[in-house]
Motif scaffolding. Structure first.
Motif, PDB file in Angstrom:
ATOM      1  N   GLY A 533      -0.687   9.298  46.563  1.00 56.34           N
ATOM      2  CA  GLY A 533      -0.640  10.603  46.890  1.00 56.34           C
ATOM      3  C   GLY A 533      -0.782  11.114  48.071  1.00 56.34           C
ATOM      4  N   PRO A 534       0.287  10.887  49.013  1.00 59.35           N
ATOM      5  CA  PRO A 534       0.159  11.303  50.544  1.00 59.35           C
ATOM      6  C   PRO A 534       0.133  12.727  50.574  1.00 59.35           C
ATOM      7  CG  PRO A 534       2.395  10.445  49.867  1.00 59.35           C
ATOM      8  CD  PRO A 534       1.688  10.107  48.565  1.00 59.35           C
ATOM      9  N   GLU A 535       0.784  13.636  49.422  1.00 57.03           N
ATOM     10  CA  GLU A 535       0.588  15.029  49.749  1.00 57.03           C
ATOM     11  C   GLU A 535      -0.805  15.439  49.745  1.00 57.03           C
ATOM     12  OE1 GLU A 535       2.261  13.484  47.117  1.00 57.03           O
ATOM     13  OE2 GLU A 535       1.128  13.725  45.346  1.00 57.03           O
ATOM     14  N   HIS A 536      -1.911  14.899  49.029  1.00 59.08           N
ATOM     15  CA  HIS A 536      -3.182  15.115  49.259  1.00 59.08           C
ATOM     16  C   HIS A 536      -3.633  15.226  50.485  1.00 59.08           C
ATOM     17  CE1 HIS A 536      -2.993  15.257  44.869  1.00 59.08           C
ATOM     18  NE2 HIS A 536      -3.119  13.996  44.768  1.00 59.08           N
ATOM     19  N   VAL A 537      -3.325  14.306  51.419  1.00 58.81           N
ATOM     20  CA  VAL A 537      -3.792  13.878  52.612  1.00 58.81           C
ATOM     21  C   VAL A 537      -3.054  15.038  53.441  1.00 58.81           C
ATOM     22  CG1 VAL A 537      -3.790  12.390  54.871  1.00 58.81           C
ATOM     23  CG2 VAL A 537      -3.610  11.500  52.393  1.00 58.81           C
ATOM     24  N   ARG A 538      -1.728  15.675  53.173  1.00 56.68           N
ATOM     25  CA  ARG A 538      -1.232  16.654  54.098  1.00 56.68           C
ATOM     26  C   ARG A 538      -1.890  17.783  53.672  1.00 56.68           C
ATOM     27  NH1 ARG A 538       4.066  15.523  52.143  1.00 56.68           N
ATOM     28  NH2 ARG A 538       3.861  13.305  52.608  1.00 56.68           N
ATOM     29  N   VAL A 539      -2.102  18.012  52.409  1.00 57.17           N
ATOM     30  CA  VAL A 539      -2.923  19.408  52.043  1.00 57.17           C
ATOM     31  C   VAL A 539      -4.197  19.340  52.751  1.00 57.17           C
ATOM     32  CG1 VAL A 539      -3.969  20.873  50.355  1.00 57.17           C
ATOM     33  CG2 VAL A 539      -1.543  19.746  49.970  1.00 57.17           C
ATOM     34  N   LEU A 540      -4.728  18.042  52.839  1.00 54.02           N
ATOM     35  CA  LEU A 540      -6.268  18.166  53.458  1.00 54.02           C
ATOM     36  C   LEU A 540      -6.190  18.346  54.807  1.00 54.02           C
ATOM     37  CD1 LEU A 540      -8.692  17.649  51.914  1.00 54.02           C
ATOM     38  CD2 LEU A 540      -8.726  15.325  53.159  1.00 54.02           C
ATOM     39  N   ALA A 541      -5.103  17.827  55.574  1.00 57.47           N
ATOM     40  CA  ALA A 541      -4.968  17.799  56.992  1.00 57.47           C
ATOM     41  C   ALA A 541      -4.566  19.451  57.416  1.00 57.47           C
ATOM     42  CB  ALA A 541      -3.928  17.038  57.627  1.00 57.47           C
ATOM     43  N   GLU A 542      -3.975  20.114  56.395  1.00 52.54           N
ATOM     44  CA  GLU A 542      -3.591  21.549  56.778  1.00 52.54           C
ATOM     45  C   GLU A 542      -4.580  22.524  56.719  1.00 52.54           C
ATOM     46  OE1 GLU A 542      -0.032  22.279  54.453  1.00 52.54           O
ATOM     47  OE2 GLU A 542       0.980  20.667  55.928  1.00 52.54           O
ATOM     48  N   THR A 543      -5.879  22.265  56.182  1.00 57.79           N
ATOM     49  CA  THR A 543      -7.027  23.093  55.941  1.00 57.79           C
ATOM     50  C   THR A 543      -7.700  23.120  57.357  1.00 57.79           C
ATOM     51  OG1 THR A 543      -8.558  21.441  55.455  1.00 57.79           O
ATOM     52  CG2 THR A 543      -7.454  22.724  53.520  1.00 57.79           C
ATOM     53  N   GLY A 544      -8.357  24.201  57.873  1.00 61.03           N
ATOM     54  CA  GLY A 544      -8.826  24.414  59.309  1.00 61.03           C
ATOM     55  C   GLY A 544      -9.780  23.196  59.495  1.00 61.03           C
ATOM     56  N   VAL A 545     -10.774  22.888  58.816  1.00 59.86           N
ATOM     57  CA  VAL A 545     -11.567  21.854  59.277  1.00 59.86           C
ATOM     58  C   VAL A 545     -10.846  20.590  59.224  1.00 59.86           C
ATOM     59  CG1 VAL A 545     -13.740  20.424  58.596  1.00 59.86           C
ATOM     60  CG2 VAL A 545     -13.381  23.004  57.829  1.00 59.86           C
TER      61      VAL A 545
END
Lengths: 630, 102
Positions: A533-545
């Protein structure tokens, strides 16, 4: 057989001289023969020396060979002499064997490069210098080798010097390590001033006789030596040069910036271990630096996109483990990890080189992918290296060496739960970033076209190194698993054994199971995050923190930024302001004054005879006046 | 006949010398510069003669003959130079030969 010891460094040196004197006029085949052959013969020789050393050990398990007296001064006469004991023998074996395999690999890797001859000349010089470093009988000769490997590193990082970035990386590496080198040379002065010798064995004997445990002079000497080791081995706070050093050709990264040169600091500390035992504070500092470095570098490796930078951060982190081992007094565990690390890290670098070669010099992992079908040999050997790096239990050499370190970090009288915890978290992170790299590069959708497959000269070193990465671990097995102690028994003739306060098979097994679980869950996490699930990483990396963390890790915790602000910019500012050196202004003023006087005098040269006549008359009158009235 | 006092002779010689010197410094015509040099030489000769007569020594007159020969030699060389000068510059103004300035 042992008398041939001097040939081991002399052969690569001869190769260097031959190559540099002919300046590339020879055909490539001959260049390759000289370059690889000199190191190859030297590797064969060191194997034979090792066999005769082990089968018929010399008196006191040490063999000295004095070649000549370097310089003769009253009270100080350093010799060009080699000292072979188990510690230097291990180093020599690794340097020559791994060096030979990497040279062999480079023949194919560098074949089409214009600097083919220059490359092999520098590499041979490097091997000769590294061998001088590890065989040196006194610290002056060791320092010569130390500086020579530094210059070779500089030359090879900046090998493709036509690109400004490469030249900058070379300068950065040279200057940063120079900070540590300066500390080290001051340390040599301190030791010579206090003990009157720099001959290693004599120095160690005298130090343990004359210095009290924890005395100021011991602490100062140890801190300064540690400074040198930290610079060379890219540990906190001088670690920033190593990721940039990846600008060099990949075989260089494998040989110098993974397997050998960067571990010179570990060797230095092991070589002078008496001084560190006399300064327990500094020894603890070594362990703390090791843990801090391995964590920081491990986390930084998580966010890199360049495959070679991942490996660079991983090298820093693995050397951190070696420092941790040195710091808790597990000397031979440190050397054991050095050996296995030399095998699996050079294997990983050479594998990465195979990928880079196949994929049009593409190093960004996000543009690679799916390479396991096109490059099966590289994939399988790389997988072995990766398993070894993330210390998959029982089958890999990395497991046995890293496990030994973690065990001593826990159980040694200098260790503790925090050091162990740091090391274990680091091991988890290691397996995450390692398999992130594997999954991104070799699995998933193919995102690049493979234009050439590696040939036999790339294949052989990969296979041999993969073999060693698995089987080198079986010379040293923990107490509860077979209890083989070939390696540490061999080394304990020079390095003291580690003290285990809390020995016992029970906790050791528990710790092994724990680290096995940590490592496997790291692999699983990498699989879930980067393959499933590379999309999870992408979502995670787009949050502020997330994005802040990503940027922080990507930049290696911003050390470069801080050093840029604190050191580089002020220095450049001073350099810019003081462009015309203000010390020079005094001398410039003298020049200006002379020039002005010259112009004034030349004004009197009007060319008019009548004025000259007046001048003569006035002068005569003045002379007369002085004679008559004075 | 009363002898001329030495002071008078020296005064005359000094005056002549200064006149010659001023001539060398202010005249621009080469011929006149040369003539002024002659006057200075003769002033020096006169001083020798006056001194010789005062102390009744022949050396003063010997020196005068030397000065005379010197003047003759000087004039012969100088006139040749003047000729060359005139050929090159088409004038006798010494200030026109100021090419070696600076």
């Amino acid at each position: 057989m042992l008398n041939l010891l001097y040939l081991i460094p002399a052969l690569p040196l001869g190769g260097f001289l031959a190559l540099i004197c002919t300046a590339g006029r020879l055909p490539r085949v001959i260049i390759a023969t000289i370059g690889v052959g000199s190191v190859g013969v030297s590797a064969a020789l060191s194997c034979m020396v090792a066999i005769s050393f082990v089968s018929g050990p010399p008196v006191g398990h040490a063999f000295s060979q004095v070649l000549w007296t370097w310089m003769e001064l009253p009270g100080f006469a350093p010799r060009v002499a080699f000292h072979l004991d188990p510690l230097s023998l291990v180093m020599v074996l690794v340097v020559t064997v791994v060096g030979f395999l990497i040279h062999l690999y480079s023949v194919e890797y560098m074949w089409h490069d214009d600097g083919f001859n220059r490359f092999f000349a520098y590499m041979n010089l490097f091997v000769a210098s590294m061998l001088t470093l590890v065989l040196a009988d006194n610290l002056v000769l060791l320092y010569l080798g130390w500086e020579l490997v530094g210059i070779c590193s500089y030359l090879l990082i900046g090998f493709w010097y036509r690109e400004q970035a490469n030249a900058n990386a070379a300068i950065k590496a040279f200057v940063t390590t120079r900070v540590g080198d300066t500390a080290m040379v001051v340390g040599l002065f301190v030791m010579f001033y206090s003990l009157g010798t720099l001959q290693v064995q004599e120095l160690m004997a005298k130090a343990s006789e004359q210095w009290q445990v924890g005395s100021t002079v011991a602490v100062v000497a140890a801190v300064l030596l540690l400074g040198g080791a930290v610079g060379k081995s890219a540990q906190l706070p001088l670690q920033t040069w190593l990721p940039d050093a990846m600008a060099g050709p990949t075989p260089v990264s494998a040989l110098i910036h993974a397997a050998t040169m960067v571990t010179a600091g570990v060797y230095l500390i092991a070589r002078t271990h008496v001084i560190f035992t006399l300064a327990p504070v500094v020894q603890t500092a070594v362990a703390v630096i090791g843990v801090a470095t391995l964590l920081i570098a491990g986390f930084s490796a998580l966010a890199q996109t360049d495959i070679k930078r991942v490996l660079a951060y991983s090298t820093i982190s693995q050397i951190g483990y070696m420092f941790l081992a040195l710091g808790v007094g597990a000397w031979s565990a440190a050397m054991f990890h050095f050996v296995t690390h030399a095998f699996f890290k050079s294997l990983l670098f050479l594998g990465a080189g195979g990928v880079i070669l196949a994929a049009h010099h593409e190093q960004n992992m996000f543009r690679l992918g799916g390479l396991r079908r096109d490059l099966p040999l590289v994939f399988w050997t790389f997988l072995v290296g990766a398993a070894c790096l993330s210390s998959l239990p029982l089958v890999t050499a990395g497991f046995y060496s890293k496990d030994a370190i973690l065990w001593y970090a826990w159980s040694s009288d200098k260790g503790g739960i925090w050091l162990w915890l740091g090391g274990s978290v680091g091991a988890f992170v290691t397996s995450v970033y390692t398999f992130r790299m594997v999954f991104l590069t070799f699995f998933g959708e193919p995102r690049t076209h493979v234009n050439r497959r590696p040939g036999v000269l790339v294949g052989i070193p990969l296979v041999i190194l993969a073999f060693f990465s698995i089987f080198a671990g079986f010379v040293e097995l923990p107490h509860n698993l077979g209890h083989v102690r070939v390696f540490s028994t061999f080394l304990e003739r020079v390095l003291p054994a580690a003290n285990s306060a809390a020995a016992g098979a029970g906790p050791e097994t528990l710790l092994q199971v724990l680290s096995g679980v940590l490592c496997s869950s790291g692999v699983l996490l990498a699989y879930l995050l980067f393959l499933r699930g590379p999309e999870h990483v992408r979502v995670l990396a787009e949050t502020g923190v997330g994005s802040f963390l990503h940027r922080l890790l990507r930049s290696g915790f911003g050390f470069d930024r801080v050093y840029d602000l604190l050191v580089v910019r002020p220095f450049m500012w001073v350099a810019r302001v003081n462009r015309n050196d203000f010390v020079d202004s005094l001398y410039a003023a003298i020049a200006v004054l002379t020039d002005t006087l010259h112009h004034c005098l030349s004004e009197t040269q009007t060319g008019r005879v009548r004025q000259y006549a007046f001048g003569i008359a006035a002068g005569a009158a003045l002379a007369l006046w002085m004679v008559v009235f004075r | 006949m009363t002898p001329v006092p030495m002071e008078h002779g020296f005064l005359l010689a000094g005056t002549l010398f200064c006149l010659g010197l001023v001539g060398v410094m202010v005249r621009r015509n080469l011929i006149f510069v040369l003539m002024s040099v002659e006057i200075m030489l003769n002033a020096a000769g006169l001083a020798f003669v006056v001194a010789g007569s005062r102390w009744a020594q022949p050396d003063g007159q010997v020196m005068f003959i030397f000065v005379l020969t010197l003047a003759a030699a000087e004039v012969s060389v100088a006139l040749a130079l003047v000729l060359q000068f005139f050929r090159r510059f088409r004038t006798l103004d010494v200030d026109s030969a100021a090419g070696m300035s600076g």
